[in-house]
Design an enzyme around this catalytic site. Structure first.
Site, PDB file in Angstrom:
ATOM      1  N   SER A  83      77.411  -0.704 175.620  1.00  0.00           N
ATOM      2  CA  SER A  83      76.779   0.298 174.872  1.00  0.00           C
ATOM      3  C   SER A  83      77.844   1.503 174.673  1.00  0.00           C
ATOM      4  CB  SER A  83      75.730   1.015 175.807  1.00  0.00           C
ATOM      5  OG  SER A  83      74.552  -0.002 175.654  1.00  0.00           O
ATOM      6  N   SER A  86      73.377   1.603 173.617  1.00  0.00           N
ATOM      7  CA  SER A  86      72.536   2.650 173.725  1.00  0.00           C
ATOM      8  C   SER A  86      73.119   3.735 173.877  1.00  0.00           C
ATOM      9  CB  SER A  86      71.682   2.240 175.263  1.00  0.00           C
ATOM     10  OG  SER A  86      72.755   2.247 176.311  1.00  0.00           O
ATOM     11  N   LYS A 112      75.841  11.584 177.742  1.00  0.00           N
ATOM     12  CA  LYS A 112      74.598  10.775 177.471  1.00  0.00           C
ATOM     13  C   LYS A 112      73.557  11.167 178.515  1.00  0.00           C
ATOM     14  CE  LYS A 112      73.612   5.617 177.482  1.00  0.00           C
ATOM     15  NZ  LYS A 112      74.227   4.530 177.308  1.00  0.00           N
TER      16      LYS A 112
HETATM   17  N1  GLN Z   1      72.532  -3.928 174.571  1.00  0.00           N
HETATM   18  C1  GLN Z   1      72.548  -4.293 175.906  1.00  0.00           C
HETATM   19  C2  GLN Z   1      71.230  -4.220 176.701  1.00  0.00           C
HETATM   20  O1  GLN Z   1      70.279  -3.972 176.157  1.00  0.00           O
HETATM   21  C3  GLN Z   1      73.612  -3.479 176.840  1.00  0.00           C
HETATM   22  C4  GLN Z   1      73.100  -2.061 177.054  1.00  0.00           C
HETATM   23  C5  GLN Z   1      73.966  -1.180 177.684  1.00  0.00           C
HETATM   24  O2  GLN Z   1      75.328  -1.628 177.743  1.00  0.00           O
HETATM   25  N2  GLN Z   1      73.604  -0.172 178.524  1.00  0.00           N
HETATM   26  O3  GLN Z   1      71.111  -4.465 177.855  1.00  0.00           O
END
Ligand code: GLN
Length: 487
Positions: free
Chosen positions: A177, A153, A78
């Site tokens: 994510s 994400s 990532k």
């Molecule tokens: N969907 C969650 C957020 O928007 C989690 C994001 C993540 O785990 N990086 O913060």
């Protein structure tokens, strides 16, 4: 056989027997990337030359009997993990031209074990989101259905693994994510216990919640990746000194006698019918395999979203204060005062979702509101941890959906950030409590979209989750199932 279709374990076997070289394997993935990338948009950067060079090195090492546990295996990371001398954009214009001067510990560990980093993959800007649509450099597409989100994400991680472009990926999970895109793209994703994997060199979103985790084609590969990345790191002060053992060890041990809790709060209103069926089928599989299934309660589940969406933005607003145009990344060059330079840099460098989080976070931390918001949310966090503690006095792990639905059409959630936040309801609590969570493919909806099953366990008991997931995977036959991608 196309080498890119192999799992890590299968590839290692072929490499060992000299039926395959790392060069074949990496080349096969690079070709696959070339073929599918116009559709999938998984990557922000692909390291073609370097990857081929590394593959050759690993082939030579293997000849000399010096290979590591992931020697020659193509892996994507990532784009918020620092890899020396490469761009680390975090999916943001703010860091478009930022070149990492050093390696993240997990990247170092992968390379020490011989893995070949094939490229860096798309993500929601600064890891804020659940669809990967806020990435400033192209939005990844779901390999199972054109025009559908990958989840986020770590969407590029999930699409690159599910799309056959690499054998595994590293993502990060602050509130789901790794698990949610794994679920939506039909691969395995693990968020380890907080402190299990080093965060050094992971660009911070919300430091008390962030964990790096692997996305793989099957459960055994997940264990292999954990063997490589887990472990104490003196460069991360929250890293925990604890024996990591061998995560593969318990896979085949069977689940007889294990107690599995089904938290009733995870099966309420808003849960898609197909998703519920798939998760209930997972419960039945474990029961048939000899586990004892029991109804349990996580009574404060409904407060997770509110607590998370105060704590995560609060930490983010502080972590992101460093992007002011002075030291890192983007700077607006037209301003004629320092103040204007700050303002214009941040206005132009950050996207809307990041700005929204910074505003919420700054507000929640401001004097006069701190007690009402941040402090309250921290108290709720403790209550949620206590829910887990109580539940794990009764059972060894809990099983639930990862998310209320399968993937949806791109663009559908663009106008309603709150609805998007609510879709994180089942994944946030693991981060708030620091416990491990895993998503294993469970089945497909009537529309042909994959759905994962979530397993969560006590701190540092990833072994239980891997064992349960391995049993589910054996029964569903969904290990390493790749979609047809229409060219
Ligand atoms: N969907 C969650 C957020 O928007 C989690 C994001 C993540 O785990 N990086 O913060």
């Amino acid at each position: 056989m196309q080498p890119y279709t192999l799992t890590i374990a299968e590839s290692l076997d072929h490499l060992q027997k000299k039926e395959l070289t790392s060069k074949d394997l990496v080349e096969s993935c690079l070709q696959r990337i070339n073929k599918t990338e116009t559709k999938l948009h998984s990557f922000i950067s692909v390291f073609e030359e370097k990857a081929m060079r590394r593959a050759e090195e690993e082939d030579n090492k293997r000849q000399q009997g010096q290979s590591g546990s992931l020697s020659g295996i193509p892996i994507s990371i990532k784009d918020l993990l620092c890899a020396k001398d490469t761009a680390t954009t975090c999916g943001s214009k703010m860091l478009e031209n930022f070149i990492s001067p050093y390696n993240a510990t997990v990247v170092e560990k992968l390379e020490n074990e011989g893995a070949v980093i094939i490229g860096k993959v798309a993500m929601d800007e600064f890891a804020m989101g659940s669809t990967s649509e806020t990435c400033a450099f192209g939005v990844p597409d779901n390999p199972w259905k054109e025009g559908y989100i990958t989840g986020g994400s770590s969407g590029g991680s999930a699409s690159s693994v599910a799309g056959g472009q690499c054998l595994a990926s590293l993502g990060s999970d602050t509130g789901g994510s790794v698990r949610q895109p794994a679920s939506l793209c039909g691969v395995v994703g693990l968020k380890p216990t907080y402190g299990r994997v080093s965060r050094y060199g992971l660009v911070a979103f919300a430091s008390s919640l962030d964990q790096v985790g692997p996305l793989t084609r099957d459960v055994r590969d997940c264990a292999l990746m954990m063997n490589c990345i887990a472990g104490y790191d003196e460069k991360d002060s929250t890293s925990v000194k604890i024996d990591k053992g061998d995560f593969r060890q318990s896979l085949e041990a069977g689940v007889k006698g294990l107690k599995i809790g089904v938290p009733r709060e995870y099966f309420g209103e808003g849960l898609n019918e197909d998703v519920e069926k798939i998760v209930r089928n997972g419960v039945a599989i474990l029961e048939d395999a000899g586990a004892e299934v029991m109804d349990v309660s996580m009574p404060h589940t409904e407060y997770c979203v509110a607590a998370y969406y105060l704590i995560a933005p609060a930490e983010a607003s502080s972590n992101l204060a460093r992007y002011d145009g002075v030291v890192y990344g983007y700077r607006d060059g037209t301003a004629d005062s320092l103040m204007d330079m700050y303002k214009q840099t941040r206005s132009q460098g950050f996207g809307d979702e990041v700005k929204r989080r910074i505003l919420i976070g700054t507000y929640a931390l401001s004097s006069g509101y701190y007690d009402a918001y941040y402090k309250k949310a921290s108290q709720v966090r403790t209550i949620i941890l206590n829910d887990y503690k109580k539940v794990f006095e009764q059972c060894d792990a809990i099983i639930s959906p990862v998310a209320p639905t399968a993937a949806w059409k791109r663009g559908e959630s663009a106008d309603d950030p709150l609805a998007l936040y609510l879709s994180d309801i089942f994944s946030l609590s693991a981060n708030l409590a620091g416990v491990p969570g895993l998503s294993v493919p469970g089945g497909f909806t009537a529309d042909g979209l994959p759905v994962g099953i979530q397993l969560q366990g006590p701190h540092f008991r990833e072994d239980i989750l891997l064992k349960l997931a391995y049993n589910i995977e054996k029964s569903t036959n969904l290990a390493n199932v790749l979609p047809e991608i229409q060219q």
